[in-house]
Design an enzyme around this catalytic site. Sequence first.
Site, PDB file in Angstrom:
ATOM      1  N   CYS A   2       0.872  -1.163   0.000  1.00  0.00           N
ATOM      2  CA  CYS A   2       0.000   0.000   0.000  1.00  0.00           C
ATOM      3  C   CYS A   2       0.911   1.216   0.000  1.00  0.00           C
ATOM      4  O   CYS A   2       2.124   1.083   0.148  1.00  0.00           O
ATOM      5  CB  CYS A   2      -0.849   0.032   1.267  1.00  0.00           C
ATOM      6  SG  CYS A   2      -1.769  -1.490   1.537  1.00  0.00           S
ATOM      7  N   ARG A  27       0.855   1.772  -5.832  1.00  0.00           N
ATOM      8  CA  ARG A  27       1.034   0.724  -4.825  1.00  0.00           C
ATOM      9  C   ARG A  27      -0.291   0.054  -4.453  1.00  0.00           C
ATOM     10  O   ARG A  27      -0.318  -0.857  -3.638  1.00  0.00           O
ATOM     11  CB  ARG A  27       1.671   1.321  -3.573  1.00  0.00           C
ATOM     12  CG  ARG A  27       2.998   2.002  -3.840  1.00  0.00           C
ATOM     13  CD  ARG A  27       3.550   2.630  -2.597  1.00  0.00           C
ATOM     14  NE  ARG A  27       4.075   1.640  -1.703  1.00  0.00           N
ATOM     15  CZ  ARG A  27       5.311   1.196  -1.709  1.00  0.00           C
ATOM     16  NH1 ARG A  27       6.178   1.676  -2.584  1.00  0.00           N
ATOM     17  NH2 ARG A  27       5.718   0.289  -0.867  1.00  0.00           N
ATOM     18  N   TRP A  74      -3.881  -1.722  -1.118  1.00  0.00           N
ATOM     19  CA  TRP A  74      -4.001  -2.954  -1.896  1.00  0.00           C
ATOM     20  C   TRP A  74      -4.290  -4.022  -0.860  1.00  0.00           C
ATOM     21  O   TRP A  74      -3.438  -4.330  -0.027  1.00  0.00           O
ATOM     22  CB  TRP A  74      -2.710  -3.245  -2.659  1.00  0.00           C
ATOM     23  CG  TRP A  74      -2.826  -4.402  -3.598  1.00  0.00           C
ATOM     24  CD1 TRP A  74      -3.349  -4.377  -4.860  1.00  0.00           C
ATOM     25  CD2 TRP A  74      -2.399  -5.750  -3.373  1.00  0.00           C
ATOM     26  NE1 TRP A  74      -3.287  -5.627  -5.421  1.00  0.00           N
ATOM     27  CE2 TRP A  74      -2.706  -6.490  -4.535  1.00  0.00           C
ATOM     28  CE3 TRP A  74      -1.798  -6.401  -2.306  1.00  0.00           C
ATOM     29  CZ2 TRP A  74      -2.435  -7.841  -4.653  1.00  0.00           C
ATOM     30  CZ3 TRP A  74      -1.525  -7.759  -2.424  1.00  0.00           C
ATOM     31  CH2 TRP A  74      -1.838  -8.466  -3.589  1.00  0.00           C
ATOM     32  N   ASN A  98       1.653  -0.332   5.593  1.00  0.00           N
ATOM     33  CA  ASN A  98       1.968  -1.023   4.343  1.00  0.00           C
ATOM     34  C   ASN A  98       2.681  -2.315   4.719  1.00  0.00           C
ATOM     35  O   ASN A  98       3.668  -2.264   5.442  1.00  0.00           O
ATOM     36  CB  ASN A  98       2.881  -0.130   3.491  1.00  0.00           C
ATOM     37  CG  ASN A  98       3.541  -0.889   2.356  1.00  0.00           C
ATOM     38  OD1 ASN A  98       2.950  -1.806   1.804  1.00  0.00           O
ATOM     39  ND2 ASN A  98       4.755  -0.501   2.016  1.00  0.00           N
ATOM     40  N   GLY A  99       2.189  -3.462   4.243  1.00  0.00           N
ATOM     41  CA  GLY A  99       2.861  -4.728   4.544  1.00  0.00           C
ATOM     42  C   GLY A  99       1.921  -5.707   5.205  1.00  0.00           C
ATOM     43  O   GLY A  99       0.697  -5.543   5.165  1.00  0.00           O
ATOM     44  N   GLU A 479       5.299 -13.069 -22.323  1.00  0.00           N
ATOM     45  CA  GLU A 479       4.997 -11.673 -22.013  1.00  0.00           C
ATOM     46  C   GLU A 479       3.696 -11.229 -22.706  1.00  0.00           C
ATOM     47  O   GLU A 479       2.878 -10.520 -22.116  1.00  0.00           O
ATOM     48  CB  GLU A 479       6.189 -10.786 -22.441  1.00  0.00           C
ATOM     49  CG  GLU A 479       5.952  -9.288 -22.429  1.00  0.00           C
ATOM     50  CD  GLU A 479       5.592  -8.714 -21.063  1.00  0.00           C
ATOM     51  OE1 GLU A 479       5.575  -9.450 -20.067  1.00  0.00           O
ATOM     52  OE2 GLU A 479       5.292  -7.510 -20.999  1.00  0.00           O
ATOM     53  N   LYS A 483       0.516  -9.832 -20.700  1.00  0.00           N
ATOM     54  CA  LYS A 483      -0.019  -8.491 -20.967  1.00  0.00           C
ATOM     55  C   LYS A 483      -1.513  -8.579 -21.241  1.00  0.00           C
ATOM     56  O   LYS A 483      -2.298  -7.788 -20.733  1.00  0.00           O
ATOM     57  CB  LYS A 483       0.731  -7.930 -22.178  1.00  0.00           C
ATOM     58  CG  LYS A 483       1.004  -6.474 -22.190  1.00  0.00           C
ATOM     59  CD  LYS A 483       2.218  -6.033 -21.453  1.00  0.00           C
ATOM     60  CE  LYS A 483       2.230  -6.397 -20.020  1.00  0.00           C
ATOM     61  NZ  LYS A 483       3.511  -6.273 -19.373  1.00  0.00           N
ATOM     62  N   GLU A 486      -3.617  -9.545 -17.988  1.00  0.00           N
ATOM     63  CA  GLU A 486      -3.699  -8.601 -16.874  1.00  0.00           C
ATOM     64  C   GLU A 486      -4.569  -7.383 -17.171  1.00  0.00           C
ATOM     65  O   GLU A 486      -5.154  -6.821 -16.258  1.00  0.00           O
ATOM     66  CB  GLU A 486      -2.313  -8.187 -16.369  1.00  0.00           C
ATOM     67  CG  GLU A 486      -1.514  -7.246 -17.242  1.00  0.00           C
ATOM     68  CD  GLU A 486      -0.213  -6.815 -16.554  1.00  0.00           C
ATOM     69  OE1 GLU A 486       0.744  -6.540 -17.283  1.00  0.00           O
ATOM     70  OE2 GLU A 486      -0.161  -6.721 -15.323  1.00  0.00           O
ATOM     71  N   HIS A 502       2.611 -31.491 -26.596  1.00  0.00           N
ATOM     72  CA  HIS A 502       2.751 -32.315 -25.385  1.00  0.00           C
ATOM     73  C   HIS A 502       1.606 -32.067 -24.414  1.00  0.00           C
ATOM     74  O   HIS A 502       1.731 -32.350 -23.227  1.00  0.00           O
ATOM     75  CB  HIS A 502       4.111 -32.051 -24.727  1.00  0.00           C
ATOM     76  CG  HIS A 502       5.253 -32.415 -25.625  1.00  0.00           C
ATOM     77  ND1 HIS A 502       5.627 -33.714 -25.864  1.00  0.00           N
ATOM     78  CD2 HIS A 502       6.063 -31.644 -26.391  1.00  0.00           C
ATOM     79  CE1 HIS A 502       6.634 -33.733 -26.724  1.00  0.00           C
ATOM     80  NE2 HIS A 502       6.912 -32.481 -27.061  1.00  0.00           N
ATOM     81  N   LYS A 602       0.852  -1.496  -9.138  1.00  0.00           N
ATOM     82  CA  LYS A 602       2.054  -1.300  -9.941  1.00  0.00           C
ATOM     83  C   LYS A 602       3.276  -1.896  -9.264  1.00  0.00           C
ATOM     84  O   LYS A 602       4.165  -2.427  -9.906  1.00  0.00           O
ATOM     85  CB  LYS A 602       2.244   0.198 -10.181  1.00  0.00           C
ATOM     86  CG  LYS A 602       3.404   0.561 -11.082  1.00  0.00           C
ATOM     87  CD  LYS A 602       3.171   0.107 -12.500  1.00  0.00           C
ATOM     88  CE  LYS A 602       4.371   0.362 -13.396  1.00  0.00           C
ATOM     89  NZ  LYS A 602       4.313  -0.504 -14.597  1.00  0.00           N
TER      90      LYS A 602
HETATM   91  O1  M6R Z   1       8.548  -3.388 -10.434  1.00  0.00           O
HETATM   92  P1  M6R Z   1       8.901  -4.742 -10.924  1.00  0.00           P
HETATM   93  O2  M6R Z   1       9.523  -4.746 -12.282  1.00  0.00           O
HETATM   94  O3  M6R Z   1       9.767  -5.513  -9.956  1.00  0.00           O
HETATM   95  O4  M6R Z   1       7.538  -5.531 -11.033  1.00  0.00           O
HETATM   96  C1  M6R Z   1       7.499  -6.883 -11.374  1.00  0.00           C
HETATM   97  C2  M6R Z   1       6.105  -7.317 -11.746  1.00  0.00           C
HETATM   98  O5  M6R Z   1       5.224  -7.105 -10.673  1.00  0.00           O
HETATM   99  C3  M6R Z   1       5.575  -6.571 -12.965  1.00  0.00           C
HETATM  100  O6  M6R Z   1       6.406  -6.731 -14.068  1.00  0.00           O
HETATM  101  C4  M6R Z   1       4.167  -7.070 -13.324  1.00  0.00           C
HETATM  102  O7  M6R Z   1       4.237  -8.397 -13.765  1.00  0.00           O
HETATM  103  C5  M6R Z   1       3.542  -6.163 -14.388  1.00  0.00           C
HETATM  104  N1  M6R Z   1       2.225  -5.790 -13.988  1.00  0.00           N
HETATM  105  C6  M6R Z   1       3.439  -6.808 -15.710  1.00  0.00           C
HETATM  106  O8  M6R Z   1       2.894  -5.943 -16.655  1.00  0.00           O
END
Ligand code: M6R
Length: 607
Positions: A2, A27, A74, A98-99, A479, A483, A486, A502, A602
């Site tokens: 958070c 966050r 969060w 936070n945590g 990736e 993308k 998410e 497989h 994020k």
């Molecule tokens: O800040 P970071 O690069 O360490 O974050 C890692 C992942 O949380 C981040 O890449 C996440 O998978 C993204 N939302 C992907 O788009």
Amino acid sequence: MCGIVGILGQEPVAMRLVEALRRLEYRGYDSAGIAVLEDGRLERVRAPGKLNNLVERLLASPLAATCGIGHTRWATHGAPNETNAHPHFAGPVAIVHNGIIENFKSLREGLLKDGVKTATDTDTEVVAHLIAQRLKAGDAPRQAVQNTLDKLEGAFAFVILFEGEEDLLIGARRGSPLAVGHGDGEMFLGSDAIALAPFTNRVTYLEDGDMAVLTRSSLELYDSQGRHTLRPLQFTQASALLVDKGGHRHFMAKEIAEQPDVVGHTMAEYLDFNAGRVRLPDMPVDLAGLSRINITACGTAYYAGLAAKYWIEQIARLPVEVDVASEFRYREAPLEEGGLSLVISQSGETADTLAALRYCKARGQKVAAVVNVPESTIARESDVVLRTFAGPEIGVASTKAYTCQLTVLAAFSIALARARGKLDDEGEARLVTAMNGLPRNLVRALREDGHIEEVAQKIAHSRDILYLGRGINYPTALEGALKLKEISYIHAEGYAAGELKHGPIALIDEDVPVVVIAPSDTLFDKTVSNMEEVAARGARIVLITDEEGAAHHGRNAFETISVPLADPFLAPILFAIPVQLLAYHAAVFLGTDVDQPRNLAKSVTVE
Ligand code: M6R
């Protein structure tokens, strides 16, 4: 994970708290709230959902207080509703957190036995009650917090406000980050320097285990043993300007479009185009003497690490192990003392990646961090920072940070190959020259935007989508699938193209589009064979290839997306563009919240 903030100010604090929280929304954005001391009494305003909901409530009933704390959430313990939103109160204590408090259940049982009544499901409220109990027992605020901290297990950062104490804030951290901002007759606490940037550029970062006691004119710091300590005052470069969308509909669209610039900027730091050479900062180990490298990261950054494995093993002939950071330490990887670990993180605050870094350091490894935020915890704890110059990335889906990570990792692989004598002058110059063409090729790849939007709309109503890639394009398939899922919430999986038969091929029918990432490299024919295997079973193929691949096999696909023909070494960077655009347009078409998709944040600062 958070965002938390606290202000001891000279002017009304409510909207200043909101300003800081807006910069911490990366966050988490499940709920937001503030607590202030209004005429010495605790008042709070909270709202579920995005920060704007809180703003509406604050505008409806303005507050005059000049000290307060704020939180953007969060959810970890308890549903993301108003009751569970921070700040939490217990008697004269208001707290933002936070945590995660790992032993909160046993602590809560103890409180219940003592007759304490809790109002929420959160671990945070338990901490507020513990502090309130100590105050009632006669402790002064600092002692009450210290006694409570001693009982807690887990990773956390707190900011605490006390009823009747108009000139006092206490902050503490263990695991999660916290910074103190120094103003003129004002003091601040925040999860990062970016949150404090509108108010001050003078910052003190708390070390792990520290507690900070603030008044408007003083700061006292205590270390994990409760001893008085000092930490350096630093001048942060975090910008006070909040990044805007620059005319784009979403931050993600802006960040995708920025890639030619930011990749160019990142290359300029590491590549000398005139000399045809790569230049790295001084490395903490002799690259020529390494026997292997291990790489750890999460999510998209992990896929960048996976692409680096192909680069490093292919051109530097050095074995590489790549782990998702959340698993790495559990396999208890034996690490050679004096060896090199790479960690990759946009935010530099991802809890699992930080834990992996600490695991490596504890075993005598030197750590190089590929990081976008230079003042982050990961950057500060690493032996060397290989910085990406993506600029602030606001969209939760990582785009420009990914291609900048890949750019740094490509440069690092070339430097490593040189140091190990696996690449000569000519080979290095050839790759550096190829990289020089990247920004231009990225611009050309972006021109497919309109066509990719049409393709995205044709597949956006699918329930499942598969992504296939082979060799160094396999990480791009992973990736691309990440993308898409998410931000559009379509179920998507990435597979190594040869792995499909497989098992996953059983999923294929005419309702499952298959996105095939296949530049016209040495593996092209093999990947095309895999593509034909799924086409024969009725799948709609979206072939993402280059101009040459499109000319040869485009007709076999349901749709073909083409990027400029370039050195296959650059494929991970160039082919990131179409998979990003495909996900973006599918999400826009479906009407999801592209920049702040549900359940995500994020920066993931809990394990
Ligand atoms: O800040 P970071 O690069 O360490 O974050 C890692 C992942 O949380 C981040 O890449 C996440 O998978 C993204 N939302 C992907 O788009």
